[in-house]
Design a protein around this motif. Structure first.
Motif, mmCIF file in Angstrom:
data_model
loop_
_atom_site.group_PDB
_atom_site.id
_atom_site.type_symbol
_atom_site.label_atom_id
_atom_site.label_comp_id
_atom_site.label_asym_id
_atom_site.label_seq_id
_atom_site.Cartn_x
_atom_site.Cartn_y
_atom_site.Cartn_z
ATOM 1 N N GLU A 1 0.816 -1.212 0.000
ATOM 2 C CA GLU A 1 0.000 0.000 0.000
ATOM 3 C C GLU A 1 0.854 1.269 0.000
ATOM 4 N N SER A 2 1.902 1.265 0.830
ATOM 5 C CA SER A 2 2.703 2.490 0.987
ATOM 6 C C SER A 2 3.397 2.874 -0.318
ATOM 7 N N ILE A 3 3.992 1.887 -0.999
ATOM 8 C CA ILE A 3 4.709 2.181 -2.247
ATOM 9 C C ILE A 3 3.721 2.600 -3.332
ATOM 10 N N ALA B 1 0.915 4.083 -2.826
ATOM 11 C CA ALA B 1 0.463 5.443 -2.489
ATOM 12 C C ALA B 1 1.473 6.480 -2.971
ATOM 13 N N GLU B 2 2.762 6.157 -2.813
ATOM 14 C CA GLU B 2 3.797 7.091 -3.275
ATOM 15 C C GLU B 2 3.700 7.290 -4.780
#
Lengths: 419, 419
Positions: B192-194, B196-197
């Protein structure tokens, strides 16, 4: 002493929009009930600061414990942590151990630690962090005016692990809850209504402080006997006495005492007796083998299996006669018997089991409608086949058939397991 | 114009104690969203008059529509109807058409109409009764100060029928609701974090009335883009334009548009291309085959599989060299490649896939800890193997590995599916 009360708050639009079913709350409700904490309300709200604070205020009026799940992700629509920080008048501070956990998780996955995930290690100063060994978002434990507030991720397996390892034990200790003991007796082969009839007299004669619950389940009905009291030893004894009576009322329908799944009960029994098993599956398509191999240590007794989806595979791999298939069809007693016998010989195991049926939604005929399923058990003494008739969805037909096979194994080897 | 808001209130201890999972609310949430009604909160409470009234008061402050399910049974612990009568300052009166419905239902079942069930035909005078063609408890529609309150049974199929036939159409008419449209884009291979970036710029440039949500999932992250407006066609177009941009930002990580599970996406693709597949499983123990065969019509492209739990089976059934096992071990690239290649040849399929790893909790070594898992894909052009490292529970390691294999198939055949 009145029972400790709890409220569960789940945060996130996906539940409100019906994108996911909230199974977390049911699991939490069950576990809280087991330790004598009474759930007063379950509240699902959106990821909005005002709404979260309103919900916290309302929950504080109702409950001693407020369990919050969701909104701890790394993205900007995850507000929970920041709202909690302001709600408990504190600020976020880097929590080194959490950062270490997150970093190691990323090392393991072989990906670069991102700033967004690094941010997840910043926690409200006045909370007690709860370790998340399965994900990147740590949990948070707050205390205020004798009440406890716990924030956990919404990811089910992360939340469950935190609850089991940390939250439930700490709640028991913090509130010194009364002794609530559960004894579970797992039955198969009797529908709830008939079971209730057979147990009526016994149930009516239960002492006041012992309560019985019928929990219908994919593989039968679980009976949960719950006792509450101050003297744990006495309570244990009373419960055991009542459970012992059940063995005389429904002797052939109890497969396990305690929360042992049927597949685990069978695994324990195979291990005890030093028996091995192999599977030949058509309509269950691997789900039967999966159930057996989902048990830790199953490699001690599960040797292997064949998924014979096409008739060619039934002939080549399981030595089913082409004539048999021609004459009786793939969904027939003759075929499923051959499958069970031959997979046992092929893998040189003590037991062979097989399934062949029409899971649906397509493939049904007037003579063999969807849900027509043959299962078989074979060992060196005998081969038994059984015809099942389900009329459920494809997935349920597969699951019910798998449970029916496991129960056939249990009955053929006639066993009951103690947790 | 702000969206019409709703609150769902479910009444009954069985949800609070976790004895049943509340699937009703998710279904209602989905249906309400479809007609542009925004669910603000879902509240589950116990069958207590004070609690019900408190919940109604709070809901009235938050929502335009309050949908209540449960507590309409014939027994004395079902209070909803009486509470609603007093909440709307009215009394119960016999509603003849409802009594007729109940009576005919009993005639149909061939049982005597009981006084308890007859009582169910008594309804608050100032409500508009909602017919229940599938059960004995009628629904109730109240209006006060421009807000709507609806009470329905908790029995899922009774509630759903009432919603579909009566409540949803009447709500659309009562509040002239705006259009709310969702588009789901399913991604794999990026946490999710990557993700989102990579999407940050795009997300920040979304028009005000389009909202993005990240929904993490076992097999990746689902992106839900939600648009609201009065011109449905224009809205559809705007959403599609934004979705199209995603194809350029994360081209290799989108596996489906719409709510299609990964296994179904692969099934659709195999069917389209007329390709067949076979599975050779060690650590996934049949779960991979199960995922594939859980798709209706999978017999068109899934031929069969081998569950090679023991090395003997890997040698006998999958022609893995004893030397290879000796030298590299069962959990190795060499072994998993041989398994994928040979199962493809064995079953004469276009594709062969294989898994071999340590699912845990036992069986780990310093060199190969629990969660060390090799997977492979093989077709007539190439064989690819991939090393996975998970440190989750046994079951999760099995599930994650299965999803990784399905994604390997997807990538190797490079495809995206439209719902």
């Amino acid at each position: 002493m009145s029972a400790v009360t709890a409220e569960i708050i789940t945060i996130g639009d996906e539940i409100l929009y019906g994108q996911i079913v909230d199974t977390n709350s049911a699991w939490m409700g069950t576990e809280l009930t087991k330790i004598g904490v009474k759930v007063k309300q379950i509240t699902s709200i959106s990821d909005s600061a005002d709404h979260i604070i309103k919900a916290l205020d309302e929950a504080t009026l109702r409950a001693d414990v407020v369990l919050i799940t969701g909104g701890l992700g790394p993205t900007k629509d995850d507000l929970t942590k920041h709202v909690l920080a302001s709600y408990f008048n504190t600020s976020l501070k880097l929590h080194e151990p959490s950062l270490a956990d997150i970093a190691s998780l990323f090392r393991l996955r072989g990906i670069e630690l991102t700033e967004l995930n690094r941010q997840q290690a910043f926690l409200p100063e006045n909370c007690t962090p709860i370790r998340n060994v399965l994900g990147t978002a740590p949990g948070m434990w707050f205390e205020r005016n004798g009440k406890v507030y716990v924030s956990m991720p919404g990811v089910p397996f992360e939340m469950k692990r935190m609850m089991t390892d940390t939250v439930l034990p700490q709640l028991k200790e913090y509130f010194d809850t009364p002794h609530i003991i559960h004894k579970v007796v797992q039955t198969v082969g009797l529908p709830e209504s008939i079971l209730a009839e057979q147990l009526e007299t016994w149930e009516n004669n239960l002492p006041e402080h012992l309560k019985l619950a019928y929990l219908p389940h994919l593989n039968g009905v679980r009976l949960r006997l719950t006792g509450q009291g101050t003297d744990e030893a006495k309570l244990q004894q009373e419960l055991q006495q009542e459970v012992d009576k059940l063995q005389y009322i429904i002797p052939n329908h109890i497969f396990a005492y305690g929360e042992v799944p049927l597949e685990e009960a069978i695994g324990l029994m195979l291990k005890e007796r030093g028996l091995t098993i192999a599977t030949a599956e058509s309509c269950t398509g691997g789900f039967l083998a999966h159930k057996l191999t989902s048990i830790a240590g199953s490699s001690a007794w599960f040797i292997g299996g064949v998924i014979a989806y096409h008739n060619e595979v039934k002939i080549q791999e399981l030595a089913v006669n082409a004539e048999t298939l021609q004459e009786h069809g793939a969904v027939s007693e003759a075929t499923v018997r051959a499958m069970a016998e031959n997979v046992r010989l092929k893998f040189d195991t003590d037991i062979g089991v097989a399934t062949s049926g029409i899971a649906g939604p397509d493939g049904g005929t007037p003579e063999k409608p969807v849900g027509t399923i043959w299962i078989a058990f074979s060992d060196k003494y005998k081969t038994e086949a059984k015809l099942l008739n389900y009329n459920k969805s494809r997935l349920l037909n597969i699951e019910y058939t798998t449970m029916a096979v496991l129960n056939l194994v249990r009955q053929s080897l006639d066993t009951t397991v103690e947790e």
